[in-house]
Design an enzyme around this catalytic site. Structure first.
Site, PDB file in Angstrom:
ATOM      1  N   ILE A   1      26.244  10.384  77.049  1.00 15.10           N
ATOM      2  CA  ILE A   1      25.669  10.740  75.745  1.00 15.10           C
ATOM      3  C   ILE A   1      26.477  11.828  75.050  1.00 15.10           C
ATOM      4  CG2 ILE A   1      23.607  11.561  74.549  1.00 15.10           C
ATOM      5  CD1 ILE A   1      23.183   8.830  75.862  1.00 15.10           C
TER       6      ILE A   1
ATOM      7  N   ARG B   1      28.411  16.852  67.901  1.00  7.68           N
ATOM      8  CA  ARG B   1      27.067  16.580  67.358  1.00  7.68           C
ATOM      9  C   ARG B   1      27.110  16.089  65.903  1.00  7.68           C
ATOM     10  NH1 ARG B   1      23.269  19.148  70.715  1.00  7.68           N
ATOM     11  NH2 ARG B   1      21.783  17.623  69.949  1.00  7.68           N
TER      12      ARG B   1
ATOM     13  N   ARG C   1      20.678  24.079  65.472  1.00  6.59           N
ATOM     14  CA  ARG C   1      21.321  22.975  64.756  1.00  6.59           C
ATOM     15  C   ARG C   1      20.366  21.804  64.587  1.00  6.59           C
ATOM     16  NH1 ARG C   1      22.064  18.735  66.856  1.00  6.59           N
ATOM     17  NH2 ARG C   1      23.542  17.956  65.325  1.00  6.59           N
TER      18      ARG C   1
ATOM     19  N   LYS D   1       9.314  20.345  73.649  1.00  5.97           N
ATOM     20  CA  LYS D   1      10.142  20.910  72.570  1.00  5.97           C
ATOM     21  C   LYS D   1      10.633  19.798  71.643  1.00  5.97           C
ATOM     22  CE  LYS D   1      14.616  21.791  73.355  1.00  5.97           C
ATOM     23  NZ  LYS D   1      15.552  21.150  72.393  1.00  5.97           N
TER      24      LYS D   1
ATOM     25  N   ASP E   1      19.322  15.107  79.361  1.00  3.74           N
ATOM     26  CA  ASP E   1      18.812  16.473  79.486  1.00  3.74           C
ATOM     27  C   ASP E   1      18.444  16.815  80.920  1.00  3.74           C
ATOM     28  OD1 ASP E   1      17.008  16.402  76.308  1.00  3.74           O
ATOM     29  OD2 ASP E   1      19.134  16.554  76.803  1.00  3.74           O
TER      30      ASP E   1
ATOM     31  N   ARG F   1      15.092  28.800  74.743  1.00  4.92           N
ATOM     32  CA  ARG F   1      14.919  27.808  73.674  1.00  4.92           C
ATOM     33  C   ARG F   1      13.983  26.689  74.124  1.00  4.92           C
ATOM     34  NH1 ARG F   1      19.808  25.004  72.548  1.00  4.92           N
ATOM     35  NH2 ARG F   1      18.355  23.831  71.265  1.00  4.92           N
TER      36      ARG F   1
ATOM     37  N   CYS G   1      27.801  22.145  68.828  1.00  6.79           N
ATOM     38  CA  CYS G   1      27.138  23.128  69.704  1.00  6.79           C
ATOM     39  C   CYS G   1      27.857  23.070  71.045  1.00  6.79           C
ATOM     40  CB  CYS G   1      25.653  22.787  69.857  1.00  6.79           C
ATOM     41  SG  CYS G   1      25.381  21.381  70.949  1.00  6.79           S
TER      42      CYS G   1
ATOM     43  N   ILE H   1      26.391  13.995  62.390  1.00  9.15           N
ATOM     44  CA  ILE H   1      25.120  13.542  61.783  1.00  9.15           C
ATOM     45  C   ILE H   1      25.373  12.376  60.821  1.00  9.15           C
ATOM     46  CG2 ILE H   1      23.959  15.794  62.018  1.00  9.15           C
ATOM     47  CD1 ILE H   1      24.487  16.188  58.971  1.00  9.15           C
ATOM     48  N   ASP H   2      26.458  11.659  61.048  1.00  8.70           N
ATOM     49  CA  ASP H   2      26.785  10.544  60.147  1.00  8.70           C
ATOM     50  C   ASP H   2      25.674   9.499  60.078  1.00  8.70           C
ATOM     51  OD1 ASP H   2      27.785  10.272  62.906  1.00  8.70           O
ATOM     52  OD2 ASP H   2      28.326   8.255  62.282  1.00  8.70           O
ATOM     53  N   LEU H   3      25.013   9.261  61.201  1.00 12.13           N
ATOM     54  CA  LEU H   3      23.946   8.238  61.205  1.00 12.13           C
ATOM     55  C   LEU H   3      22.738   8.719  60.401  1.00 12.13           C
ATOM     56  CD1 LEU H   3      24.152   7.108  64.936  1.00 12.13           C
ATOM     57  CD2 LEU H   3      25.269   6.081  62.942  1.00 12.13           C
TER      58      LEU H   3
HETATM   59  C1  EPZ Z   1      18.054  14.834  70.831  1.00 11.71           C
HETATM   60  O1  EPZ Z   1      19.257  15.309  70.263  1.00 11.71           O
HETATM   61  C2  EPZ Z   1      17.511  15.973  71.676  1.00 11.71           C
HETATM   62  N1  EPZ Z   1      17.234  17.135  70.831  1.00 11.71           N
HETATM   63  C3  EPZ Z   1      18.529  16.361  72.749  1.00 11.71           C
HETATM   64  O2  EPZ Z   1      17.931  17.365  73.561  1.00 11.71           O
HETATM   65  C4  EPZ Z   1      18.803  15.131  73.619  1.00 11.71           C
HETATM   66  O3  EPZ Z   1      19.786  15.456  74.575  1.00 11.71           O
HETATM   67  C5  EPZ Z   1      19.288  13.977  72.730  1.00 11.71           C
HETATM   68  O4  EPZ Z   1      18.319  13.709  71.690  1.00 11.71           O
HETATM   69  C6  EPZ Z   1      19.493  12.694  73.522  1.00 11.71           C
HETATM   70  O5  EPZ Z   1      18.307  12.325  74.145  1.00 11.71           O
HETATM   71  C7  EPZ Z   1      16.093  17.165  70.106  1.00 11.71           C
HETATM   72  O6  EPZ Z   1      15.300  16.235  70.121  1.00 11.71           O
HETATM   73  C8  EPZ Z   1      15.842  18.400  69.304  1.00 11.71           C
HETATM   74  P1  EPZ Z   1      21.160  11.893  69.483  1.00 11.71           P
HETATM   75  P2  EPZ Z   1      19.980  14.445  69.076  1.00 11.71           P
HETATM   76  O7  EPZ Z   1      21.258  11.855  68.012  1.00 11.71           O
HETATM   77  O8  EPZ Z   1      18.954  13.821  68.232  1.00 11.71           O
HETATM   78  C9  EPZ Z   1      25.699  10.754  68.709  1.00 11.71           C
HETATM   79  C10 EPZ Z   1      17.816  19.376  74.760  1.00 11.71           C
HETATM   80  O9  EPZ Z   1      18.433  19.790  75.735  1.00 11.71           O
HETATM   81  N2  EPZ Z   1      25.370  10.793  67.277  1.00 11.71           N
HETATM   82  O10 EPZ Z   1      20.275  10.905  70.188  1.00 11.71           O
HETATM   83  O11 EPZ Z   1      20.981  15.318  68.445  1.00 11.71           O
HETATM   84  C11 EPZ Z   1      25.659  12.139  69.354  1.00 11.71           C
HETATM   85  O12 EPZ Z   1      26.887  12.805  69.181  1.00 11.71           O
HETATM   86  C12 EPZ Z   1      18.548  18.662  73.636  1.00 11.71           C
HETATM   87  O13 EPZ Z   1      16.574  19.446  74.606  1.00 11.71           O
HETATM   88  C13 EPZ Z   1      26.318  10.389  66.350  1.00 11.71           C
HETATM   89  O14 EPZ Z   1      27.426  10.017  66.698  1.00 11.71           O
HETATM   90  O15 EPZ Z   1      20.722  13.348  69.963  1.00 11.71           O
HETATM   91  C14 EPZ Z   1      25.386  11.808  70.804  1.00 11.71           C
HETATM   92  O16 EPZ Z   1      26.613  11.463  71.422  1.00 11.71           O
HETATM   93  C15 EPZ Z   1      20.045  18.623  73.869  1.00 11.71           C
HETATM   94  N3  EPZ Z   1      25.994  10.424  65.027  1.00 11.71           N
HETATM   95  C16 EPZ Z   1      24.522  10.550  70.731  1.00 11.71           C
HETATM   96  O17 EPZ Z   1      24.674  10.035  69.409  1.00 11.71           O
HETATM   97  C17 EPZ Z   1      24.771  10.850  64.585  1.00 11.71           C
HETATM   98  O18 EPZ Z   1      24.523  10.846  63.361  1.00 11.71           O
HETATM   99  C18 EPZ Z   1      23.040  10.799  70.951  1.00 11.71           C
HETATM  100  O19 EPZ Z   1      22.655  11.834  70.082  1.00 11.71           O
HETATM  101  C19 EPZ Z   1      23.819  11.265  65.551  1.00 11.71           C
HETATM  102  C20 EPZ Z   1      24.141  11.227  66.889  1.00 11.71           C
END
Ligand code: EPZ
Length: 418
Positions: free
Chosen positions: A327, A121, A92, A22, A305, A397, A116, A123-125
């Protein structure tokens, strides 16, 4: 209301193939926008998140057709640059379309993805990376409006190795003039798969899997065909299922190296793990024992995950296991549901202490999120009596044919539409 019913007690045995990932197919579907040509994607899983992504592509004007596990996207006719609010709310992670739409059309509109079940979650980065590449970003009334007069390569430094931010930056950078360097990039296998797809389209991307990814943007991109990697988290879920129920299973099509931290924990818990180039097997004869603290971390650390399914398996064990969820801030909602089944779990912030119990008993439980729902199935397989699980939209999902696959391994599990 849809419900999964599991009658615990059967040991699992047999061999299954693991479906496509996925978290790889979603960014690759977004990336298919970039070429304006036809992308043929093989090994696409049949998941509601994939359905939502296909709906977004069709809304944008792309032609999409699905033939079994092959999805064909023709992004030539793309004529819009917005993601409907309904689809942003439904999924999202649609935010992954931001970089691709912006790169292809010069603008992108979508509502803020919001939080969520797992937490806020942010998206600042994502936004700071796109801004550094030359996008102007306006946030008004819960909507994001991104525009650019032309993206240009830049050196990006991610403060967190965010998977989504890395992916959005890679996709936008493919359309930026010059070289983009992403420092502290996420190293997940799904990022490597995305690089493979981008290269198949003719993009010049290298370094995925390491912390530094380089993209020479502005290359002419063309149609291609590509096979999506197997889902390592689904594989981890099946391994924990066999650990919880006992038995011996073999998973085909997976890269065992992507499961090393999960396999290490299960081996420490008393399972015997073997692996080959594209398969991994687990056998579990006796009960499980508690393991060293399970600390989730960005890849190659223990995957967040897999935390819930692992907790479900170790809830019935001799000894105690400490989990530290590094995380996401709210990823223990499945603990309360496991406790309804007799688990002994104490949650304090990012730490959960699982005191293994001799038996779990079936109960009526509700999936709280995607992996938490899968964890309840895992627990039900090892519990005495019947477990009834609702909230299946979460599970659908990310898991294709979960019940059928487990039934083929000997589980007594079925889905009812009550
Ligand atoms: C991806 O989410 C996956 N989703 C998640 O899988 C997975 O848990 C996660 O990566 C970590 O491996 C998809 O690929 C669709 P991150 P993502 O950005 O990209 C913080 C599942 O169950 N952060 O690596 O959203 C964030 O809050 C799902 O399949 C910021 O602060 O994860 C988190 O604490 C759940 N600012 C950490 O980074 C940002 O701009 C890691 O998030 C972005 C993220």
């Amino acid at each position: 209301m849809k419900e999964i019913r599991v009658l615990g007690g059967n040991r699992l045995s047999g061999t299954v193939s693991v479906h496509g990932a996925k978290n790889s197919v979603l960014p690759i579907l977004a990336a298919s926008i970039l070429s304006g040509a036809e992308s043929v994607l093989h090994n696409c899983p049949d998941l509601t998140d994939v359905d939502a992504s296909i709906e977004i592509l069709e809304h944008l004007g792309c032609r999409v057709k699905r033939e079994g596990s092959t999805v064909v996207v023709d992004s030539g006719p793309l004529n819009r640059c917005d993601v409907p609010d309904r689809l942003m709310r439904e999924m999202r992670s649609s935010v992954i379309f931001l970089g691709a739409i912006l790169g292809r059309t010069g603008q992108a509109h979508m509502s803020f993805p919001g939080g969520c079940e797992l937490g806020s979650r942010p998206i600042d980065l994502h936004l700071s990376a796109l801004g550094a590449l030359g996008a102007s970003i306006e946030e008004t009334g819960g909507n994001l409006i991104c525009r650019t007069h032309g993206l240009r390569g830049w050196e990006l430094n991610l403060s967190i190795p965010s998977v989504g931010a890395t992916e959005n930056a890679m996709l936008a950078a493919c359309c930026a003039r010059g070289l983009t360097v992403i420092n502290n990039a996420a190293r997940e296998p799904e990022i490597v798969d995305l690089q493979g797809f981008l290269r198949a389209m003719g993009a010049r991307v290298r370094g995925a899997g390491s912390s530094t990814i380089l993209i020479e943007g502005g290359q002419p991109l063309h149609g291609c065909s590509y096979t999506i990697m197997a889902d390592r988290i689904v594989a981890a879920t099946y391994l924990t299922a066999a650990a919880a129920a006992g038995g011996e299973i073999r998973l085909l099509g997976v890269d065992y190296r992507q499961l090393s931290t999960v396999a290490a924990a299960l081996s420490q818990a008393g399972c015997s793990i073997r692996s080959g180039n594209d398969w991994i097997s687990l056998s579990c004869r006796g009960g499980l024992r508690g393991v060293c603290p399970v600390r989730t971390a960005p890849y190659p650390g223990f995957p967040t995950d897999a935390q819930a399914p692992m907790m479900a398996a170790l809830a019935k064990s001799r000894g105690t296991t400490v989990f530290v969820e590094n995380i996401f801030e709210n990823r223990y909602r499945h603990a309360a549901e496991l406790m309804r089944m007799g688990a002994d779990i104490r949650v304090e912030g990012r730490v959960a202490v699982v005191c293994g119990v001799e038996k779990l008993h079936g109960a009526a439980v509700q999936a709280t999120d995607l992996r938490g729902g899968a964890a309840l199935v895992v627990a039900g397989l090892g519990a005495e009596g019947e477990t009834r699980i609702t909230g299946l939209d979460h599970i659908d999902r990310g898991y294709e044919n979960l019940e059928e696959t487990l039934r083929s391994l000997g589980a007594e599990i079925r889905r009812l539409d009550r």
